[in-house]
Design a protein around this motif. Structure first.
Motif, mmCIF file in Angstrom:
data_model
loop_
_atom_site.group_PDB
_atom_site.id
_atom_site.type_symbol
_atom_site.label_atom_id
_atom_site.label_comp_id
_atom_site.label_asym_id
_atom_site.label_seq_id
_atom_site.Cartn_x
_atom_site.Cartn_y
_atom_site.Cartn_z
ATOM 1 N N THR A 40 0.860 -1.182 0.000
ATOM 2 C CA THR A 40 0.000 0.000 0.000
ATOM 3 C C THR A 40 0.893 1.228 0.000
ATOM 4 O O THR A 40 1.851 1.311 0.785
ATOM 5 C CB THR A 40 -0.919 0.013 1.234
ATOM 6 N N TYR A 58 -7.701 6.159 -7.323
ATOM 7 C CA TYR A 58 -7.082 5.997 -6.004
ATOM 8 C C TYR A 58 -6.408 7.313 -5.610
ATOM 9 O O TYR A 58 -5.185 7.424 -5.641
ATOM 10 C CB TYR A 58 -6.047 4.865 -6.041
ATOM 11 N N GLU A 61 -4.538 6.575 -1.555
ATOM 12 C CA GLU A 61 -3.619 5.443 -1.455
ATOM 13 C C GLU A 61 -4.110 4.313 -2.336
ATOM 14 O O GLU A 61 -5.270 4.259 -2.717
ATOM 15 C CB GLU A 61 -3.452 4.980 -0.003
ATOM 16 N N THR A 63 -3.388 -0.062 -3.063
ATOM 17 C CA THR A 63 -2.747 -1.320 -2.678
ATOM 18 C C THR A 63 -2.580 -2.164 -3.933
ATOM 19 O O THR A 63 -3.551 -2.395 -4.667
ATOM 20 C CB THR A 63 -3.584 -2.089 -1.642
#
Length: 153
Positions: A40, A58, A61, A63
């Protein structure tokens, strides 16, 4: 020269080194056994380079999973780049190590968590000690153990 050691910063750099070394091994040899990673990272951190539609999707953040399909994993001193597949579209991502928030290998019950990290030499001593809390790892039982447990109070 400072009149004290910045143990938190040293710990942060050392744990980034662990992550870098693991990624370099994967770049050279592939993923061994059942190993795979969830990483992440902060998408608006300076130096992060991802496709605009991914940054829009996003905004804070993201992942990524490094497991079955990835290509062109390249590890440099301060960052890595990798090609991953998003809806059948290969995309190159560039991620500085300082942008990474977590690095987890569920197959080994191993994980690191990096909180916001400052490189300011003017931090007070208490902040320097608190930096040791920035990284956590699992104890083999799958639980995340804070390095704070090992600090003297």
């Amino acid at each position: 020269m400072s009149d004290r050691f910045h143990y938190g910063q040293l710990m942060h750099k050392a744990l980034q080194g662990v992550m870098s070394e693991v990624l370099q091994s994967v770049a050279e040899n592939g993923l061994p056994g059942e190993h795979h990673f969830f990483i992440t990272f902060d998408t608006h951190h300076p130096g992060v380079d991802i496709a605009p539609y991914l940054k829009e999707r996003y905004p804070e953040e993201m992942t990524i999973v490094i497991q079955h399909w990835f290509a062109d994993l390249t590890v440099l001193q301060d960052r890595f780049s990798i090609t991953l597949n998003f809806a059948d579209m290969p995309e190159v991502l560039v991620v500085p190590f300082d942008a990474i928030k977590t690095f987890v290998d569920p197959s080994a019950e191993f994980g690191l968590r990096f909180d916001a990290h400052e490189n300011d030499d003017d931090e007070d001593e208490e902040n320097d000690v608190d930096e040791a809390e920035d990284a956590e790892e699992t104890d083999g039982s799958g639980d995340v153990v804070s390095l704070d447990h090992f600090r003297k109070h």
